[in-house]
Design a protein around this motif. Structure first.
Motif, short mmCIF file in Angstrom:
data_model
loop_
_atom_site.label_atom_id
_atom_site.label_comp_id
_atom_site.label_asym_id
_atom_site.label_seq_id
_atom_site.Cartn_x
_atom_site.Cartn_y
_atom_site.Cartn_z
N VAL A 72 0.94 -1.38 -0.22
CA VAL A 72 -0.01 -0.12 0.05
C VAL A 72 0.95 1.38 -0.05
N LEU A 73 1.96 1.32 0.93
CA LEU A 73 2.71 2.28 0.82
C LEU A 73 3.51 2.55 -0.52
N LEU A 74 3.96 1.64 -1.14
CA LEU A 74 4.79 1.46 -2.42
C LEU A 74 3.82 2.20 -3.32
N ILE A 75 2.41 1.55 -3.48
CA ILE A 75 1.61 2.45 -4.33
C ILE A 75 1.25 3.73 -4.30
N ALA A 76 1.21 4.13 -2.94
CA ALA A 76 0.96 5.38 -2.33
C ALA A 76 2.08 6.39 -3.04
N LEU A 77 3.26 6.04 -2.80
CA LEU A 77 4.68 6.65 -3.25
C LEU A 77 4.46 6.92 -4.93
N ALA A 78 4.02 5.78 -5.30
CA ALA A 78 3.97 5.74 -6.88
C ALA A 78 3.16 6.88 -7.36
N ILE A 135 -6.72 6.79 -4.73
CA ILE A 135 -5.98 5.90 -4.01
C ILE A 135 -5.31 6.53 -2.83
N LEU A 136 -4.77 7.46 -2.67
CA LEU A 136 -4.20 8.34 -1.57
C LEU A 136 -5.39 8.39 -0.47
N ASP A 137 -6.54 8.71 -0.86
CA ASP A 137 -7.77 8.84 0.06
C ASP A 137 -8.05 7.35 0.67
N THR A 138 -7.97 6.35 -0.18
CA THR A 138 -8.06 5.09 0.39
C THR A 138 -6.98 4.43 1.38
N GLY A 178 2.20 1.31 14.08
CA GLY A 178 3.16 2.56 13.75
C GLY A 178 3.43 2.67 12.29
N MET A 179 3.49 1.07 11.50
CA MET A 179 3.67 1.39 10.02
C MET A 179 2.25 1.70 9.31
N GLY A 180 0.99 1.34 10.07
CA GLY A 180 -0.32 1.89 9.40
C GLY A 180 -0.21 3.39 9.71
N LEU A 181 0.20 3.83 10.64
CA LEU A 181 -0.06 5.41 11.10
C LEU A 181 0.87 6.27 9.93
N LEU A 182 2.19 5.63 9.69
CA LEU A 182 3.08 6.15 8.93
C LEU A 182 2.41 6.30 7.46
N ILE A 183 1.88 5.07 7.15
CA ILE A 183 0.96 5.03 5.69
C ILE A 183 0.18 6.49 5.61
N ALA A 184 -0.42 6.33 6.72
CA ALA A 184 -1.63 7.63 6.68
C ALA A 184 -1.11 8.94 6.58
N ILE A 185 0.00 9.19 7.67
CA ILE A 185 0.22 10.48 7.58
C ILE A 185 1.04 10.98 6.17
N VAL A 186 1.62 9.88 5.57
CA VAL A 186 2.24 10.29 4.37
C VAL A 186 1.10 10.56 3.32
N ALA A 187 0.42 9.77 3.30
CA ALA A 187 -0.72 9.76 2.21
C ALA A 187 -1.73 11.04 2.45
N VAL A 188 -2.08 11.54 3.85
CA VAL A 188 -2.98 12.51 3.80
C VAL A 188 -2.19 13.81 3.69
N SER A 189 -1.07 13.87 3.95
CA SER A 189 -0.10 15.10 3.85
C SER A 189 -0.12 15.49 2.03
N PHE A 190 0.08 14.49 1.37
CA PHE A 190 0.10 14.72 0.14
C PHE A 190 -1.28 14.81 -0.61
#
Length: 234
Positions: free
Chosen positions: A21-27, A110-113, A158-170
Protein backbone atom coordinates in the motif's frame (compact mmCIF):
# COMPACT_ATOMS: atom_id res chain seq x y z
CA UNK A 1 16.21 -9.96 8.65
CA UNK A 2 15.12 -12.37 11.38
CA UNK A 3 13.31 -9.52 13.16
CA UNK A 4 11.41 -8.59 9.97
CA UNK A 5 10.39 -12.21 9.45
CA UNK A 6 9.28 -12.32 13.07
CA UNK A 7 7.13 -9.18 12.64
CA UNK A 8 5.55 -10.53 9.46
CA UNK A 9 4.72 -13.82 11.17
CA UNK A 10 3.49 -12.12 14.35
CA UNK A 11 1.13 -9.79 12.40
CA UNK A 12 -0.28 -12.46 10.15
CA UNK A 13 1.56 -11.29 7.04
CA UNK A 14 -0.17 -7.89 7.04
CA UNK A 15 3.12 -5.88 7.00
CA UNK A 16 3.66 -7.16 3.45
CA UNK A 17 0.27 -5.75 2.41
CA UNK A 18 1.00 -2.46 4.19
CA UNK A 19 4.36 -2.19 2.43
CA UNK A 20 2.55 -2.70 -0.88
CA UNK A 21 0.00 0.00 0.00
CA UNK A 22 2.83 2.40 0.88
CA UNK A 23 4.64 1.59 -2.37
CA UNK A 24 1.52 2.27 -4.44
CA UNK A 25 0.90 5.53 -2.55
CA UNK A 26 4.48 6.66 -3.20
CA UNK A 27 4.13 5.82 -6.90
CA UNK A 28 0.96 7.95 -7.08
CA UNK A 29 2.69 10.80 -5.24
CA UNK A 30 5.63 10.81 -7.66
CA UNK A 31 3.34 10.64 -10.71
CA UNK A 32 1.10 13.48 -9.48
CA UNK A 33 4.08 15.66 -8.52
CA UNK A 34 5.46 15.32 -12.06
CA UNK A 35 2.02 15.89 -13.58
CA UNK A 36 1.29 19.10 -11.66
CA UNK A 37 4.83 20.36 -12.21
CA UNK A 38 4.21 20.17 -15.97
CA UNK A 39 0.68 21.58 -15.67
CA UNK A 40 1.70 24.72 -13.82
CA UNK A 41 4.86 25.19 -15.88
CA UNK A 42 2.84 25.15 -19.11
CA UNK A 43 0.11 27.29 -17.56
CA UNK A 44 2.46 30.09 -16.54
CA UNK A 45 4.15 30.10 -19.95
CA UNK A 46 0.82 30.16 -21.81
CA UNK A 47 -0.53 32.97 -19.63
CA UNK A 48 2.55 35.01 -20.42
CA UNK A 49 2.05 34.45 -24.15
CA UNK A 50 -1.67 35.25 -24.10
CA UNK A 51 -1.06 38.56 -22.33
CA UNK A 52 0.70 39.82 -25.46
CA UNK A 53 -1.71 38.37 -28.05
CA UNK A 54 -4.83 40.16 -29.21
CA UNK A 55 -6.08 38.24 -32.26
CA UNK A 56 -7.04 34.72 -33.28
CA UNK A 57 -3.90 34.35 -35.43
CA UNK A 58 -1.58 35.44 -32.66
CA UNK A 59 -3.30 33.18 -30.14
CA UNK A 60 -2.88 30.23 -32.51
CA UNK A 61 0.85 30.87 -32.94
CA UNK A 62 1.33 31.28 -29.19
CA UNK A 63 -0.47 28.02 -28.34
CA UNK A 64 1.47 25.70 -30.67
CA UNK A 65 4.10 24.64 -28.08
CA UNK A 66 1.34 23.77 -25.59
CA UNK A 67 -0.97 21.61 -27.71
CA UNK A 68 -0.37 18.47 -25.64
CA UNK A 69 -1.16 20.18 -22.33
CA UNK A 70 -4.56 20.65 -20.69
CA UNK A 71 -4.26 24.41 -21.22
CA UNK A 72 -3.39 23.86 -24.88
CA UNK A 73 -6.53 21.78 -25.37
CA UNK A 74 -8.53 24.71 -24.06
CA UNK A 75 -6.91 27.04 -26.58
CA UNK A 76 -7.50 24.55 -29.41
CA UNK A 77 -11.17 24.40 -28.48
CA UNK A 78 -11.41 28.17 -28.79
CA UNK A 79 -9.58 28.22 -32.12
CA UNK A 80 -11.68 25.41 -33.60
CA UNK A 81 -15.01 26.81 -32.42
CA UNK A 82 -15.62 28.89 -35.60
CA UNK A 83 -18.08 31.09 -33.73
CA UNK A 84 -18.28 34.81 -33.14
CA UNK A 85 -20.82 34.41 -30.36
CA UNK A 86 -19.02 34.89 -27.04
CA UNK A 87 -21.76 33.08 -25.10
CA UNK A 88 -21.36 30.00 -27.30
CA UNK A 89 -17.57 30.16 -27.01
CA UNK A 90 -17.87 30.47 -23.24
CA UNK A 91 -19.99 27.30 -23.05
CA UNK A 92 -17.56 25.38 -25.29
CA UNK A 93 -14.61 26.37 -23.11
CA UNK A 94 -16.61 25.48 -20.00
CA UNK A 95 -17.28 22.03 -21.45
CA UNK A 96 -13.62 21.51 -22.28
CA UNK A 97 -12.59 22.41 -18.72
CA UNK A 98 -15.04 19.81 -17.41
CA UNK A 99 -13.37 17.26 -19.69
CA UNK A 100 -10.02 18.02 -18.04
CA UNK A 101 -11.26 17.34 -14.50
CA UNK A 102 -10.65 13.55 -14.61
CA UNK A 103 -7.00 14.16 -15.56
CA UNK A 104 -6.55 16.60 -12.69
CA UNK A 105 -8.26 14.28 -10.19
CA UNK A 106 -6.69 11.02 -11.43
CA UNK A 107 -5.38 8.54 -8.81
CA UNK A 108 -6.17 10.81 -5.85
CA UNK A 109 -8.73 8.23 -4.69
CA UNK A 110 -5.80 5.87 -4.08
CA UNK A 111 -4.26 8.28 -1.58
CA UNK A 112 -7.67 8.78 0.01
CA UNK A 113 -8.01 5.00 0.39
CA UNK A 114 -4.49 4.65 1.82
CA UNK A 115 -5.30 7.22 4.52
CA UNK A 116 -8.06 4.95 5.85
CA UNK A 117 -6.70 1.53 4.92
CA UNK A 118 -3.21 1.97 6.41
CA UNK A 119 -4.23 2.44 10.08
CA UNK A 120 -6.92 -0.25 9.81
CA UNK A 121 -4.42 -2.80 8.50
CA UNK A 122 -1.96 -1.77 11.21
CA UNK A 123 -4.57 -2.18 13.92
CA UNK A 124 -5.63 -5.55 12.53
CA UNK A 125 -2.00 -6.70 12.45
CA UNK A 126 -1.52 -5.59 16.06
CA UNK A 127 -4.61 -7.53 17.16
CA UNK A 128 -3.32 -10.67 15.45
CA UNK A 129 0.07 -10.15 17.12
CA UNK A 130 -1.56 -9.74 20.53
CA UNK A 131 -3.47 -12.98 20.06
CA UNK A 132 -0.23 -14.83 19.27
CA UNK A 133 1.46 -13.21 22.26
CA UNK A 134 -1.24 -14.14 24.76
CA UNK A 135 -1.04 -17.75 23.61
CA UNK A 136 2.33 -18.04 25.39
CA UNK A 137 1.03 -16.85 28.77
CA UNK A 138 0.79 -20.39 30.09
CA UNK A 139 4.46 -21.17 29.42
CA UNK A 140 7.41 -20.62 31.76
CA UNK A 141 8.67 -17.05 31.59
CA UNK A 142 5.50 -16.07 29.79
CA UNK A 143 5.35 -12.55 31.26
CA UNK A 144 8.68 -11.56 29.72
CA UNK A 145 7.80 -13.17 26.39
CA UNK A 146 4.37 -11.55 26.39
CA UNK A 147 5.86 -8.08 27.03
CA UNK A 148 8.26 -8.42 24.11
CA UNK A 149 5.53 -9.80 21.86
CA UNK A 150 3.21 -6.89 22.61
CA UNK A 151 5.95 -4.41 21.77
CA UNK A 152 6.62 -6.19 18.47
CA UNK A 153 2.91 -6.33 17.63
CA UNK A 154 2.60 -2.54 18.02
CA UNK A 155 5.04 -2.07 15.14
CA UNK A 156 2.16 -2.89 12.76
CA UNK A 157 0.13 0.01 14.17
CA UNK A 158 3.09 2.33 13.70
CA UNK A 159 3.44 1.24 10.07
CA UNK A 160 -0.24 1.91 9.44
CA UNK A 161 -0.02 5.38 10.96
CA UNK A 162 3.06 6.15 8.86
CA UNK A 163 1.14 5.27 5.69
CA UNK A 164 -1.75 7.51 6.75
CA UNK A 165 0.51 10.47 7.61
CA UNK A 166 2.30 10.34 4.25
CA UNK A 167 -0.89 9.81 2.26
CA UNK A 168 -2.99 12.52 3.94
CA UNK A 169 -0.20 15.10 3.69
CA UNK A 170 0.15 14.70 -0.06
CA UNK A 171 -3.59 14.26 -0.58
CA UNK A 172 -4.22 17.71 0.90
CA UNK A 173 -1.35 19.12 -1.16
CA UNK A 174 -2.75 17.72 -4.40
CA UNK A 175 -6.28 18.89 -3.57
CA UNK A 176 -4.86 22.41 -3.32
CA UNK A 177 -3.01 21.93 -6.64
CA UNK A 178 -6.25 20.77 -8.26
CA UNK A 179 -8.13 23.88 -7.13
CA UNK A 180 -5.34 26.14 -8.36
CA UNK A 181 -5.22 24.32 -11.70
CA UNK A 182 -8.96 24.86 -12.18
CA UNK A 183 -8.53 28.51 -11.27
CA UNK A 184 -5.74 28.80 -13.84
CA UNK A 185 -7.92 27.19 -16.54
CA UNK A 186 -10.67 29.67 -15.74
CA UNK A 187 -8.20 32.55 -16.05
CA UNK A 188 -7.00 31.27 -19.44
CA UNK A 189 -10.63 30.95 -20.55
CA UNK A 190 -11.27 34.62 -19.81
CA UNK A 191 -7.99 35.64 -21.45
CA UNK A 192 -8.96 33.70 -24.58
CA UNK A 193 -12.34 35.40 -24.81
CA UNK A 194 -10.69 38.75 -24.27
CA UNK A 195 -8.03 38.09 -26.93
CA UNK A 196 -10.48 36.78 -29.53
CA UNK A 197 -13.12 39.47 -29.04
CA UNK A 198 -11.71 42.85 -28.05
CA UNK A 199 -15.21 44.38 -28.19
CA UNK A 200 -16.41 42.36 -25.19
CA UNK A 201 -16.96 44.73 -22.24
CA UNK A 202 -14.69 44.05 -19.28
CA UNK A 203 -17.63 43.91 -16.86
CA UNK A 204 -19.27 41.19 -18.97
CA UNK A 205 -16.07 39.17 -18.89
CA UNK A 206 -15.83 39.46 -15.14
CA UNK A 207 -19.47 38.43 -14.71
CA UNK A 208 -19.05 35.42 -17.01
CA UNK A 209 -15.89 34.43 -15.15
CA UNK A 210 -17.67 34.52 -11.79
CA UNK A 211 -20.58 32.39 -13.05
CA UNK A 212 -18.12 29.90 -14.48
CA UNK A 213 -16.13 29.91 -11.23
CA UNK A 214 -19.28 29.00 -9.31
CA UNK A 215 -19.99 26.10 -11.69
CA UNK A 216 -16.45 24.78 -11.18
CA UNK A 217 -16.91 24.99 -7.41
CA UNK A 218 -20.04 22.86 -7.66
CA UNK A 219 -18.27 20.31 -9.84
CA UNK A 220 -15.33 20.16 -7.43
CA UNK A 221 -17.71 19.53 -4.52
CA UNK A 222 -19.13 16.56 -6.44
CA UNK A 223 -15.57 15.22 -6.68
CA UNK A 224 -15.16 15.59 -2.92
CA UNK A 225 -13.07 18.78 -2.91
CA UNK A 226 -13.60 22.09 -1.16
CA UNK A 227 -15.10 25.18 -2.77
CA UNK A 228 -12.81 26.67 -5.38
CA UNK A 229 -13.14 30.04 -3.72
CA UNK A 230 -10.81 28.73 -1.02
CA UNK A 231 -8.01 28.26 -3.54
CA UNK A 232 -6.49 31.64 -2.81
CA UNK A 233 -6.61 31.40 0.94
CA UNK A 234 -6.14 27.67 1.56
Amino acid sequence: MHFIDHLIFLSGGLPIIMALVLLIALAVIIERLWFYLRVFGAGRALEKELKTKSSREWVESASRPFRQTIQGRLVQTALQSNTQDIAVLDRLLDEQIMHQLPDLDRYLWILDTAVTLGPLLGLFGTIIGMIHTFNVLGAHGAAIKATGGIADALVATGMGLLIAIVAVSFLNFFNKRLRLALHELDLIRVMLINAMDEKTPRDALIGASWDHYESLSEEARHLGHDDLRGAEGA
